[in-house]
Design a protein around this motif. Structure first.
Motif, PDB file in Angstrom:
ATOM      1  N   UNK A  99       0.801  -1.235   0.000  1.00 54.04           N
ATOM      2  CA  UNK A  99       0.000   0.000   0.000  1.00 54.04           C
ATOM      3  C   UNK A  99       0.832   1.282   0.000  1.00 54.04           C
ATOM      4  N   UNK A 100       2.096   1.175  -0.402  1.00 55.21           N
ATOM      5  CA  UNK A 100       2.982   2.338  -0.383  1.00 55.21           C
ATOM      6  C   UNK A 100       2.599   3.328  -1.474  1.00 55.21           C
ATOM      7  N   UNK A 101       2.672   4.595  -1.148  1.00 59.07           N
ATOM      8  CA  UNK A 101       2.316   5.671  -2.076  1.00 59.07           C
ATOM      9  C   UNK A 101       3.452   6.677  -2.095  1.00 59.07           C
ATOM     10  N   UNK A 102       3.806   7.170  -3.272  1.00 64.16           N
ATOM     11  CA  UNK A 102       4.845   8.190  -3.393  1.00 64.16           C
ATOM     12  C   UNK A 102       4.324   9.349  -4.226  1.00 64.16           C
ATOM     13  N   UNK A 103       4.480  10.555  -3.708  1.00 62.52           N
ATOM     14  CA  UNK A 103       4.125  11.766  -4.440  1.00 62.52           C
ATOM     15  C   UNK A 103       5.377  12.617  -4.609  1.00 62.52           C
ATOM     16  N   UNK A 104       5.578  13.127  -5.815  1.00 64.42           N
ATOM     17  CA  UNK A 104       6.744  13.974  -6.087  1.00 64.42           C
ATOM     18  C   UNK A 104       6.264  15.317  -6.608  1.00 64.42           C
ATOM     19  N   UNK A 105       6.821  16.368  -6.049  1.00 65.67           N
ATOM     20  CA  UNK A 105       6.523  17.712  -6.540  1.00 65.67           C
ATOM     21  C   UNK A 105       7.826  18.500  -6.510  1.00 65.67           C
ATOM     22  N   UNK A 106       8.357  18.783  -7.696  1.00 67.63           N
ATOM     23  CA  UNK A 106       9.649  19.451  -7.765  1.00 67.63           C
ATOM     24  C   UNK A 106      10.716  18.558  -7.152  1.00 67.63           C
ATOM     25  N   UNK A 107      11.505  19.094  -6.251  1.00 66.04           N
ATOM     26  CA  UNK A 107      12.539  18.318  -5.568  1.00 66.04           C
ATOM     27  C   UNK A 107      12.098  17.888  -4.170  1.00 66.04           C
ATOM     28  N   UNK A 108      10.803  17.725  -4.020  1.00 66.47           N
ATOM     29  CA  UNK A 108      10.235  17.240  -2.760  1.00 66.47           C
ATOM     30  C   UNK A 108       9.452  15.958  -3.051  1.00 66.47           C
ATOM     31  N   UNK A 110       7.153  12.701  -1.060  1.00 70.13           N
ATOM     32  CA  UNK A 110       6.435  12.301   0.155  1.00 70.13           C
ATOM     33  C   UNK A 110       6.025  10.846   0.023  1.00 70.13           C
ATOM     34  N   UNK A 111       6.346  10.046   1.027  1.00 76.98           N
ATOM     35  CA  UNK A 111       5.979   8.636   1.067  1.00 76.98           C
ATOM     36  C   UNK A 111       4.950   8.418   2.171  1.00 76.98           C
ATOM     37  N   UNK A 112       3.979   7.569   1.911  1.00 81.46           N
ATOM     38  CA  UNK A 112       3.077   7.161   2.978  1.00 81.46           C
ATOM     39  C   UNK A 112       2.400   5.846   2.604  1.00 81.46           C
ATOM     40  N   UNK A 113       1.484   5.397   3.457  1.00 81.03           N
ATOM     41  CA  UNK A 113       0.765   4.147   3.235  1.00 81.03           C
ATOM     42  C   UNK A 113      -0.712   4.438   3.058  1.00 81.03           C
ATOM     43  N   UNK A 276      -7.985  12.523  15.795  1.00 83.72           N
ATOM     44  CA  UNK A 276      -6.743  13.204  15.431  1.00 83.72           C
ATOM     45  C   UNK A 276      -5.925  12.344  14.461  1.00 83.72           C
ATOM     46  N   UNK A 277      -5.894  11.029  14.698  1.00 83.11           N
ATOM     47  CA  UNK A 277      -5.162  10.123  13.809  1.00 83.11           C
ATOM     48  C   UNK A 277      -5.743  10.168  12.395  1.00 83.11           C
ATOM     49  N   UNK A 278      -7.069  10.194  12.285  1.00 84.89           N
ATOM     50  CA  UNK A 278      -7.718  10.294  10.973  1.00 84.89           C
ATOM     51  C   UNK A 278      -7.349  11.602  10.294  1.00 84.89           C
ATOM     52  N   UNK A 279      -7.379  12.689  11.044  1.00 80.65           N
ATOM     53  CA  UNK A 279      -7.053  13.997  10.486  1.00 80.65           C
ATOM     54  C   UNK A 279      -5.604  14.029  10.002  1.00 80.65           C
ATOM     55  N   UNK A 280      -4.691  13.453  10.790  1.00 82.92           N
ATOM     56  CA  UNK A 280      -3.281  13.419  10.383  1.00 82.92           C
ATOM     57  C   UNK A 280      -3.119  12.682   9.051  1.00 82.92           C
ATOM     58  N   UNK A 281      -3.808  11.539   8.939  1.00 84.45           N
ATOM     59  CA  UNK A 281      -3.684  10.754   7.705  1.00 84.45           C
ATOM     60  C   UNK A 281      -4.112  11.562   6.491  1.00 84.45           C
ATOM     61  N   UNK A 284      -1.762  14.719   5.868  1.00 86.77           N
ATOM     62  CA  UNK A 284      -0.453  14.383   5.310  1.00 86.77           C
ATOM     63  C   UNK A 284      -0.588  13.889   3.871  1.00 86.77           C
ATOM     64  N   UNK A 285      -1.596  13.098   3.643  1.00 83.75           N
ATOM     65  CA  UNK A 285      -1.744  12.465   2.322  1.00 83.75           C
ATOM     66  C   UNK A 285      -2.137  13.469   1.236  1.00 83.75           C
ATOM     67  N   UNK A 286      -2.987  14.449   1.556  1.00 87.28           N
ATOM     68  CA  UNK A 286      -3.612  15.233   0.493  1.00 87.28           C
ATOM     69  C   UNK A 286      -3.258  16.727   0.445  1.00 87.28           C
ATOM     70  N   UNK A 287      -2.468  17.232   1.381  1.00 85.14           N
ATOM     71  CA  UNK A 287      -2.186  18.665   1.378  1.00 85.14           C
ATOM     72  C   UNK A 287      -1.568  19.142   0.068  1.00 85.14           C
ATOM     73  N   UNK A 288      -0.708  18.329  -0.546  1.00 89.08           N
ATOM     74  CA  UNK A 288      -0.058  18.733  -1.797  1.00 89.08           C
ATOM     75  C   UNK A 288      -1.061  18.975  -2.924  1.00 89.08           C
TER      76      UNK A 288
END
Length: 367
Positions: A99-108, A110-113, A276-281, A284-288
């Motif tokens: 379930x690994x996910x990788x997002x790339x934006x420029x030279x940044x 982000x990895x998550x599950x 709070x755990x749901x909000x963090x997920x 983190x996952x969608x702010x970009x």
């Protein structure tokens, strides 16, 4: 390249046959061309089975599901026939990476599950919020100055909000009453000239002033509940349980907040520990996505509606009879929990682009 990932990311291990909500069920398996070349080299009975099961359509390769909804290589033990025979290197990219996910934006980067994996979501619910920052080789696509500015400010916004999450009230209503102003302030500072559809005829500074004067907002009032039902009717249904949830919501049509207060102390504490755990997920996952959308409001819309759905489902399923609970296959005979509901919701919504767009483009607090 700068990278960030949740502290649990490297700890995750697939639990294989112990997993009740297996990713080898319910999803057609796409096979990339490089993986197909490896699969073509497999000999013997497994090689023959691969040739029989692998299909091609519109230039793409895939393994269609069996009549029972399983991947053709899922054994009764819950293990993968390919891995047992050929090792993990035989897997196609989609199976090897999930379930690994990788997002790339420029030279940044982000990895998550993904929350649609039950074992990944166990880590998400226990997450203390610590984010690991590191550097890896490689260069992303070059950004314009404006894009770099937006990336820096969006990440700074997330970081500042991150520090506040643990201090927000855990009551659903009050949690979002405090959370929304952070997004409005971020919107006014990062995307002041945004022409996003959610911004039409809604001056952010006026809305922020009005919002800060509120002591309470009826998030799950009768009017809001109608809107809550409405967006679900527009969503693509992937699992039959989704229709059952909609019927449950329509059947009871009552304020979930009132029902929440009638739950046992243990159930109320379960939710309050995990909001709070749901909000963090979701944060983190969608702010970009806010950079692509040129607005923070769609991200708040997705975050809010996702947590609202999980909350409402959690409240109502814990107020119905045991017989009604048995109709929902997503619990696998277990006592209904936030974990099982959130995993189901993720599988239903997060893997369908149309459903994600639906959540991004309907901000319920303005409707």
């Amino acid at each position: 390249m700068d990278i960030e990932y949740p502290s649990y990311y490297e700890e995750f291990r697939c639990i294989a046959g112990k997993c009740k909500d297996s990713c080898c069920r319910g999803w057609c398996i796409d096979v990339d061309r490089e993986s197909k070349k490896r699969l073509d080299r497999i000999k013997g009975p497994l090689g023959e089975k691969i040739k029989e099961k692998l299909k091609e359509g519109e230039g793409n390769y895939y393994f269609p599901l069996e009549e029972n909804g399983d991947c053709p290589f899922l054994l009764k033990s819950g293990l993968c026939e390919m891995i047992l025979s050929e090792g993990e290197d035989a897997l196609c990219n989609v199976c090897a990476s999930y379930p690994r996910v990788k997002q790339i934006y420029g030279n940044y980067a982000q990895y998550d599950l993904n929350a649609s994996c039950e074992e990944a979501f166990r880590f998400i619910l226990k997450w203390d919020g610590r984010i690991v920052r590191a550097v890896e080789e490689g260069m992303g696509e070059k950004l314009s100055r404006e894009q770099e500015r937006e990336l820096i400010h969006v990440l700074a916004f997330r970081s500042a909000l991150w520090e506040e999450l643990s201090y927000l009230p855990t009551d659903f209503n009050t949690f979002f009453l405090h959370l929304f102003p952070f997004f409005l302030e971020g919107e006014s500072q990062i995307f002041p000239q945004s022409e996003h559809s959610l911004r039409k005829n809604r001056p952010i500074h006026e809305l922020l002033t009005k919002w800060q004067e509120l002591e309470e907002y009826p998030f799950l009032s009768k009017e809001r509940y109608s809107a809550f039902l409405k967006w679900q009717d527009k969503s693509t249904e992937i699992n039959k349980d989704f229709s059952q949830w909609k019927e449950l919501f329509k059947k009871y049509k009552m304020n979930p907040e009132m029902q929440f207060n009638r739950l046992s102390k243990e159930k109320r504490l379960e939710w309050e520990k995990q909001i709070v755990a749901l909000c963090r997920y979701y944060l983190f996952r969608y702010t970009l996505l806010s950079i692509k959308e040129m607005s923070l409001l769609p991200v708040f819309s997705l975050l809010y509606q996702s947590i609202e759905w999980i909350y409402t489902a959690f409240v109502f399923i814990n107020t119905v009879s045991d017989e009604e609970k048995k109709q929902f296959s997503c619990f696998f005979g277990e006592e209904p929990s936030v974990l099982r509901i959130a995993v189901f919701f993720s599988k239903e919504l997060e893997h369908d682009e149309g459903n994600i767009r639906n959540l991004l483009y309907f901000l319920p607090l303005f409707n």
